[in-house]
Write an enzyme that holds these catalytic residues in place. Structure first.
Site, PDB file in Angstrom:
ATOM      1  N   ASP A   1      12.904  -1.492  -6.718  1.00  0.00           N
ATOM      2  CA  ASP A   1      11.475  -1.690  -6.470  1.00  0.00           C
ATOM      3  C   ASP A   1      10.959  -0.472  -5.716  1.00  0.00           C
ATOM      4  O   ASP A   1      11.132  -0.343  -4.512  1.00  0.00           O
ATOM      5  CB  ASP A   1      11.251  -2.968  -5.655  1.00  0.00           C
ATOM      6  CG  ASP A   1       9.771  -3.214  -5.376  1.00  0.00           C
ATOM      7  OD1 ASP A   1       8.932  -2.395  -5.811  1.00  0.00           O
ATOM      8  OD2 ASP A   1       9.451  -4.222  -4.727  1.00  0.00           O
TER       9      ASP A   1
ATOM     10  N   TYR B   1       9.840  -7.116   1.005  1.00  0.00           N
ATOM     11  CA  TYR B   1       8.623  -7.545   0.311  1.00  0.00           C
ATOM     12  C   TYR B   1       8.604  -7.005  -1.112  1.00  0.00           C
ATOM     13  O   TYR B   1       8.787  -5.798  -1.324  1.00  0.00           O
ATOM     14  CB  TYR B   1       7.394  -7.040   1.065  1.00  0.00           C
ATOM     15  CG  TYR B   1       6.085  -7.378   0.391  1.00  0.00           C
ATOM     16  CD1 TYR B   1       5.587  -8.672   0.412  1.00  0.00           C
ATOM     17  CD2 TYR B   1       5.350  -6.391  -0.271  1.00  0.00           C
ATOM     18  CE1 TYR B   1       4.387  -8.996  -0.202  1.00  0.00           C
ATOM     19  CE2 TYR B   1       4.143  -6.701  -0.893  1.00  0.00           C
ATOM     20  CZ  TYR B   1       3.671  -8.002  -0.857  1.00  0.00           C
ATOM     21  OH  TYR B   1       2.482  -8.314  -1.470  1.00  0.00           O
TER      22      TYR B   1
ATOM     23  N   LYS C   1       1.069   1.500  -6.668  1.00  0.00           N
ATOM     24  CA  LYS C   1       0.440   2.247  -5.581  1.00  0.00           C
ATOM     25  C   LYS C   1       0.074   3.676  -5.988  1.00  0.00           C
ATOM     26  O   LYS C   1      -0.957   3.891  -6.597  1.00  0.00           O
ATOM     27  CB  LYS C   1       1.316   2.192  -4.328  1.00  0.00           C
ATOM     28  CG  LYS C   1       1.458   0.766  -3.761  1.00  0.00           C
ATOM     29  CD  LYS C   1       2.148   0.766  -2.421  1.00  0.00           C
ATOM     30  CE  LYS C   1       2.413  -0.640  -1.901  1.00  0.00           C
ATOM     31  NZ  LYS C   1       1.208  -1.403  -1.562  1.00  0.00           N
TER      32      LYS C   1
END
Length: 401
Positions: free
Chosen positions: A201, A99, A228
């Site tokens: 990522d 993802y 995040k």
């Protein structure tokens, strides 16, 4: 965390791993209260933006320059665009089941299934939503995690058209499985020799150490996407990397090769919260998280071994994930659960909620700095209770396996 009925929960979702200091972390609340009195957003840079940028550039290897955006999705999409602008190529390669946010090219094969994921040595590019353009699928080379030979062959086959390989060092939805050193080496060797940029990522996995996840696994990226935890609980994303690649965004001499902006990018609330949160993530905080993570994974693993049940646990640092299979998976396909496994994992999530723990389904569970050894032992205790109650369901998974 408390729900509207007053029930108390230990939160292992933490807004999908974002809240590394837990909910309503007092230093962040205090700093945000002060900043709100001074203004919530400006069309100008602020001191907190510069300070957070300096902290991240000093801490994260390979991040020489940085730009802030509002989400992890934006960070990924601008990293891919930067790679295209720098190389003049259009294709990207990504991992099956990984993802990377809601950008068309990054979503390819996110939810590949056995009936459409294709040849194990050359995975198909599968769409994730109705109407995804075929041209998008054609521009993405799908790789299997930890499959050294097929990854090397596919990257070399498409090298002349590949702008970047985007790689999550430990894909959460892909199984939260560690990369092998041979896999990391193969990706890096082909990328370097072929002029393909390597994007790490770390939107989720930056929390794996003081310096991030790439250092932990020997990955040396050209670009790093972050999000995040660097926002302290507020919306944020960031793209950082080599100075020559980051110059694609440079507007100091006029029109940049890659324009990038956003009304709320680098807003002072996100910058302030992120700066305070990251300053509190010192070496001691990461050692505490590592210790708790080890207790949970080892405790669950030992319980599985003692009972002889067909389950396993993966993860690292402050992250873990339980799988409905006896054999530790090495990639997304191996981690893909059968029907009995899906049913069992949903029941596991329900049992944990009934026992006072929010355990995310199908992705990483995360530990926060506010948790203690007693919380780790409570997680293991609840897991043991689940095994006591659902022995028959475990037998069904064993048969399917």
């Amino acid at each position: 965390m408390f729900d509207v009925d007053g029930r108390r929960f230990l939160d292992l979702n933490c807004n999908f791993t974002t809240l590394i200091h837990g909910h309503a972390f007092a230093p962040v609340v205090e700093a945000l209260t002060h900043q709100l009195q001074r203004g919530s957003c400006f069309a100008n840079p602020t001191e907190s933006e510069i300070e957070l940028a300096e902290l991240l550039c000093e801490r994260i290897p390979q991040v020489h320059r940085i730009r802030f955006v509002n989400t992890g999705t934006e960070a990924v999409l601008f990293a891919i665009k930067a790679a295209r602008a720098f190389t003049g190529r259009s294709k990207i390669a990504k991992l099956e089941g990984a993802y990377h946010g809601a950008y068309d090219w990054a979503e390819v094969s996110l939810a590949a299934m056995p009936d459409d994921w294709g040849d194990p040595d050359a995975p198909s590019s599968t769409g994730v939503y109705r109407g995804m353009p075929a041209s998008v699928l054609d521009d993405v080379v799908v790789l299997r995690f930890n499959d050294v030979e097929s990854v090397r062959r596919l990257l070399l086959l498409h090298a002349q058209k590949l702008a970047a390989v985007i790689l999550d060092p430990m894909p959460s939805r892909g199984g939260l499985i560690a990369p092998t050193p041979e896999f990391i080496a193969a990706v890096q060797d082909v990328a370097r020799s072929s002029g393909i940029l390597l994007i790490a990522d770390e939107v989720l996995n930056l929390r794996q150490s003081f310096r991030g996840a790439s250092v932990r696994y020997g990955l040396v990226p050209d670009l790093v996407t972050m999000g995040k935890i660097i926002g302290g609980g507020l919306p944020i994303g960031a793209i950082g990397g080599r100075e020559d690649v980051m110059k694609m965004f440079d507007a100091s001499a006029g029109q940049p090769l890659l324009p990038q902006g956003g009304t709320f990018s680098a807003n002072p609330l996100s910058m302030t919260a992120g700066l305070v949160a990251m300053r509190h993530l010192d070496h001691a905080a990461f050692a505490h998280l590592e210790m708790l993570g080890n207790i949970v994974r080892e405790g669950i693993g030992q319980t599985i071994s003692n009972r002889g049940v067909p389950l396993c646990v993966t993860g690292a640092a402050s992250l873990f994930r339980i799988h409905p299979m006896a054999q530790m998976p090495s990639d997304y396909r191996e981690a893909y659960p059968g029907l009995a496994g899906v049913t069992l994992m949903k029941q596991l999530t329900r049992f944990f909620a009934e026992s006072g723990i929010i355990l995310p389904y199908g992705t990483a569970a995360s530990i926060s700095t506010q948790m203690a050894c007693a919380d780790a032992e409570f997680i293991i205790h609840v897991f043991t209770g689940f095994l006591d109650k659902y022995e028959d369901m475990l037998d069904a998974v064993d048969v399917c396996a």
